[in-house]
Design an enzyme around this catalytic site. Structure first.
Site, PDB file in Angstrom:
ATOM      1  N   HIS A 178      -0.027  -3.094  -7.201  1.00  0.00           N
ATOM      2  CA  HIS A 178      -0.759  -3.008  -5.851  1.00  0.00           C
ATOM      3  C   HIS A 178      -2.078  -2.899  -5.886  1.00  0.00           C
ATOM      4  O   HIS A 178      -2.681  -2.224  -4.957  1.00  0.00           O
ATOM      5  CB  HIS A 178      -0.201  -2.184  -4.719  1.00  0.00           C
ATOM      6  N   ASP A 246       5.461  -8.909  -3.657  1.00  0.00           N
ATOM      7  CA  ASP A 246       6.086  -7.459  -3.386  1.00  0.00           C
ATOM      8  C   ASP A 246       7.198  -7.849  -2.263  1.00  0.00           C
ATOM      9  O   ASP A 246       7.791  -6.979  -1.561  1.00  0.00           O
ATOM     10  CB  ASP A 246       4.935  -6.719  -2.844  1.00  0.00           C
TER      11      ASP A 246
END
Length: 290
Positions: A178, A246
């Site tokens: 991320h 994700d």
């Protein structure tokens, strides 16, 4: 059955305007349950609604994704069956990153490898349990090195500078989830992001996942304020960048639409050659796709 403590993904996935190239890989996504078949760990940090393989597959068909890497989430503990079973029916289109500890045997590691696992994950994020035991971490790293696995690392941005030297001395490749969970509102010159970029520049073992724009963004959908961070990562080491959705987006403040996330890709990587690397070539190398 347990009541979910977090929301599920947006069920109305938009068809993205950006057309992904053939064999594009969603290199960071999860499958949750169903809990009746793959029980959630008793000490899990949250309880998700089921996000099973069937929904996972439908999402990727709509987005145009050809390959995927299932990151086994902490809610399943060290039980990696949900990922292994998905790989087994994927026809070679899936790989996985497992959750393991130092209780695993060499035989157990080999079985995971033969089942399509190519890395293991450690969470350093505080609300998900915090720092792993240093002894366990180091022993697992020694165990995975002969298999040429990488280690997938989930950090809070503020902690990246503290761990930079430790990362640089790892004997295996590592991925940082991320974009390091940096905050877009703190700007490109913030210390955690500078530390991340410095790692990419000086350590060829360092890979970064350009995903979680909804986690980086400070202004909300369509999360365009995350684009400059993704762009800087791409410019720094395009051969060591991978992308992911994700999905199903556990523990986010604002639930994204996965079609919108795909449409951010040409904003931070407009070059077709770079798109091919980040979406196809790089994940094929890291995860050993045939």
């Amino acid at each position: 059955m347990f009541k979910p403590t977090i929301p599920g993904p947006d069920p109305h996935t938009k068809i993205p305007k950006f057309r992904l190239p053939p064999l594009a890989c969603d290199a960071h996504c999860h499958i949750f349950g169903p809990g009746s078949q793959y029980p959630y760990a008793p000490d899990r940090p949250y309880t998700p609604p089921d996000a099973p393989l069937e929904d996972f597959h439908k999402l990727h068909v709509k987005l145009g994704v050809g390959r995927a890497v299932i990151v086994n989430a902490s809610v399943h503990g060290t039980d990696n069956r949900v990922a292994l079973d998905a790989i087994a029916v994927s026809g070679g289109a899936y790989r996985a990153v497992a959750n393991i500890d130092d209780q695993i045997s060499e035989r157990g590691l080999r079985q995971l490898h033969e089942g399509g696992v190519r890395g293991c994950r450690f969470n350093f994020v505080r609300h998900l349990g915090g720092v792993p035991d240093k002894r366990v971490f180091e022993r697992v790293i020694r165990m995975i090195a002969p298999l040429e696995w990488h280690v997938d690392l989930h950090f809070d941005a503020i902690d990246i500078p503290e761990y930079a030297e430790m990362l640089a001395h790892l004997p295996v490749r590592y991925t940082i989830d991320h974009m390091g969970r940096v905050k877009a509102s703190d700007g490109l010159d913030q210390l955690p992001f500078r530390a991340l970029i410095d790692l990419m520049k000086r350590d060829e073992k360092c890979w970064v996942k350009v995903c979680g724009c909804e986690r980086v963004s400070s202004i909300g959908p369509p999360f365009a304020d995350a684009v400059p961070f993704a762009r800087k990562i791409v410019e720094t080491a395009v051969d060591r960048v991978i992308w992911g959705t994700d999905w199903p987006h556990p523990n986010v403040k604002v639930m994204p639409n996965d079609g919108d996330l795909v449409d951010l890709i040409p904003l931070f990587v407009p070059e077709h050659e770079f798109q091919e690397k980040i979406l196809v070539g790089n994940p094929a190398r890291l995860f050993d796709f045939g």
